[in-house]
Write an enzyme that holds these catalytic residues in place. Structure first.
Site, PDB file in Angstrom:
ATOM      1  N   SER A 129       0.832  -1.197   0.000  1.00 35.00           N
ATOM      2  CA  SER A 129       0.000   0.000   0.000  1.00 35.00           C
ATOM      3  C   SER A 129       0.867   1.247   0.000  1.00 35.00           C
ATOM      4  CB  SER A 129      -0.918   0.021   1.225  1.00 35.00           C
ATOM      5  OG  SER A 129      -1.682   1.209   1.237  1.00 35.00           O
ATOM      6  N   GLU A 190      -9.692   2.001   4.359  1.00 33.41           N
ATOM      7  CA  GLU A 190      -9.434   3.141   3.472  1.00 33.41           C
ATOM      8  C   GLU A 190     -10.738   3.651   2.858  1.00 33.41           C
ATOM      9  OE1 GLU A 190      -7.612   3.337  -0.957  1.00 33.41           O
ATOM     10  OE2 GLU A 190      -6.267   2.459   0.544  1.00 33.41           O
TER      11      GLU A 190
END
Length: 482
Positions: A129, A190
């Site tokens: 990520s 997220e």
């Protein structure tokens, strides 16, 4: 021929930047791409004047590697990964390693780890990520798969990972699909964080009538406190960007959000495991609703907004929205950790929850000051059952409770949707209730389907059926499952 430390397949932006990151840290990298012209473009472009080696076939790639060979795939998740594995394996030997660094579904990683182990090939499925910036300067890396491979790939992955207090944001997560699972939950959180920020933005923009400049200043200020994070930071930057005509660029971006599936996977898995990950699910559905733009335009004409305006203390309401965002964020992570804990039980993983927070503190999209508090919570109590049972988070929720409710009420009164704020609050109110109306649900289920129920005056696990209408007999269905 030069013997490279690692080979990488897939020269899209993430792959290219990871290669350059590895190069910066002293690793010799050989690269291949299915469209071979991209190899030349890369070598003549951002990799020019580096030691990166370009090849034009899988066979050349494998021949260029030291033993045990390490091949990293940065290709589209799904069938493409399997096709490349099928092409690579014939050239490998026992003990060689394949790393999948894409956004693969954790169950696919389970299957690949086990199938390749039967061929004595080691497989690592790692979540990565941080986007293209993180890939270049240091992402968060979440490796899982075959643990035998970890000591071999660890020097490379930890070298290129983000560092917080000199600690790499990369540590072994667990066997089989554990690494990709944790990345999936990261992406779900997220989705939730982005939706929460969007709701705060809309409440202030439409509900309070703030101009973009004031909003930018507000988010910049929030980024100096408990909400400090990458997503709050970039939101303040986005609000400051102007279009060619000098107007806010944000105002001309179409309000339909895309998605690549990881948030949806999180919601599906939460349902499979019976975990109430309500905020992430609402964030996914909010994107689905946004995609119905043409229908929304029709319905907006049929059901126009009430026109009600907020006439109270604007600064006080901004503070309330701040508290709603912070409290809802706590709930989102609480739910994410609940899901990971249940998955660890279901899939026999030994997840280190403090390490997960540590890996997320740098490099990744959800990196924030907040994650340090989660790490501290698990440092204090390794087997912490729920973040809401930690003293720090309990105090934060109590302090933000009133503002949280005011922000949700504001949305209700003005007709501004707050699905993530509202679902987080509903979860919190439900989770802290000693009694819920599920007793009525069980009575209804037993009434129409003889599904049985438990009693508060009897031990758990004893089931009862009532002949509610006097003609149904005493035959009951099988015991219910939670």
């Amino acid at each position: 021929m030069v013997q490279a430390d690692i080979g990488l397949i897939g020269l899209a932006v993430m792959g290219q930047n990871l290669v350059l990151n590895m190069q910066d840290h002293g690793f010799q990298v050989v690269v291949y791409n299915r469209t071979t012209s991209k190899v030349d473009d890369f070598l003549n472009g951002s990799a020019k004047n580096t030691s990166v080696i370009g090849v034009y076939s899988i066979e050349e790639l494998i021949a260029s590697l030291k033993k045990p060979r390490i091949v990293m795939l940065m290709v589209k998740a799904g069938v493409v990964v399997d096709k490349f594995i099928d092409q690579i394996v014939p050239y490998l030997e026992a003990g060689d390693i394949i790393i999948d660094g894409g956004n693969s579904l954790y169950s696919d990683t389970d299957r690949r780890t086990q199938t390749l182990a039967e061929k004595n090939i080691l497989f690592i499925g790692t979540g990565i990520s941080g986007g293209e910036e993180g890939a270049r300067s240091g992402p968060s890396i979440m490796p899982g798969g075959n643990q035998t491979a970890w000591p071999i790939v660890k020097p490379i992955l930890q070298a290129i990972a983000a560092k917080v207090d000199q600690t790499p944001c990369c540590e072994w997560v667990g066997n089989n699909g554990a690494g990709h699972y944790v990345k999936m939950v990261h992406n779900g959180i997220e989705y939730g964080d982005m939706q929460l920020i969007a709701e705060a933005y809309q409440l202030m923009r439409e509900g309070l009538g703030l101009e973009v400049e004031a909003l930018q200043a507000t988010f910049a200020s929030w980024n100096q406190g408990v909400l400090e994070s990458y997503l709050i930071e970039i939101t303040s930057h986005i609000l400051g960007v102007k279009d060619d005509d000098g107007e806010p660029l944000l105002d001309i971006i179409l309000d339909t959000a895309g998605q690549k599936g990881t948030g949806k996977w999180t919601g599906i898995n939460a349902l499979d495991l019976g975990m109430p990950v309500t905020l992430i699910a609402e964030a996914v559905f909010a994107r689905c609703l946004s995609a119905l733009k043409a229908e929304r335009l029709k319905v907006a004409n049929l059901y126009p907004a009430s026109g009600t305006q907020f006439n109270g203390d604007v600064e006080a309401m901004i503070a309330a929205i701040h508290d709603a965002l912070y409290a809802s964020k706590i709930i989102s992570y609480t739910q994410g950790y609940m899901l990971m804990r249940e998955a660890a039980k279901e899939y026999a993983w030994q997840l280190n929850y403090g390490n997960v927070a540590l890996m997320w503190r740098g490099g990744c999209i959800i990196r924030s000051q907040f994650l340090g508090n989660i790490k501290q919570a698990f440092d204090k109590q390794e087997n912490l059952e729920n973040l809401l049972l930690d003293d720090f988070f309990a105090n934060q929720i109590k302090q933000t409770d009133a503002g949280w409710r005011k922000a949700v009420i504001l949305g209700i009164e003005l007709g501004i949707p707050t699905p993530a704020f509202s679902s987080a609050l509903a979860f919190y109110d439900g989770y802290r209730r000693a009694n819920l109306p599920a007793n009525l649900l069980q009575a209804q289920r037993d009434y129409f389907g003889a599904h049985m129920y438990e009693r508060i005056d009897k031990p758990r696990g004893e089931f009862f059926h009532t002949n509610w209408i006097g003609s149904g007999g005493q035959v009951a269905s099988t015991n219910y499952q939670i």
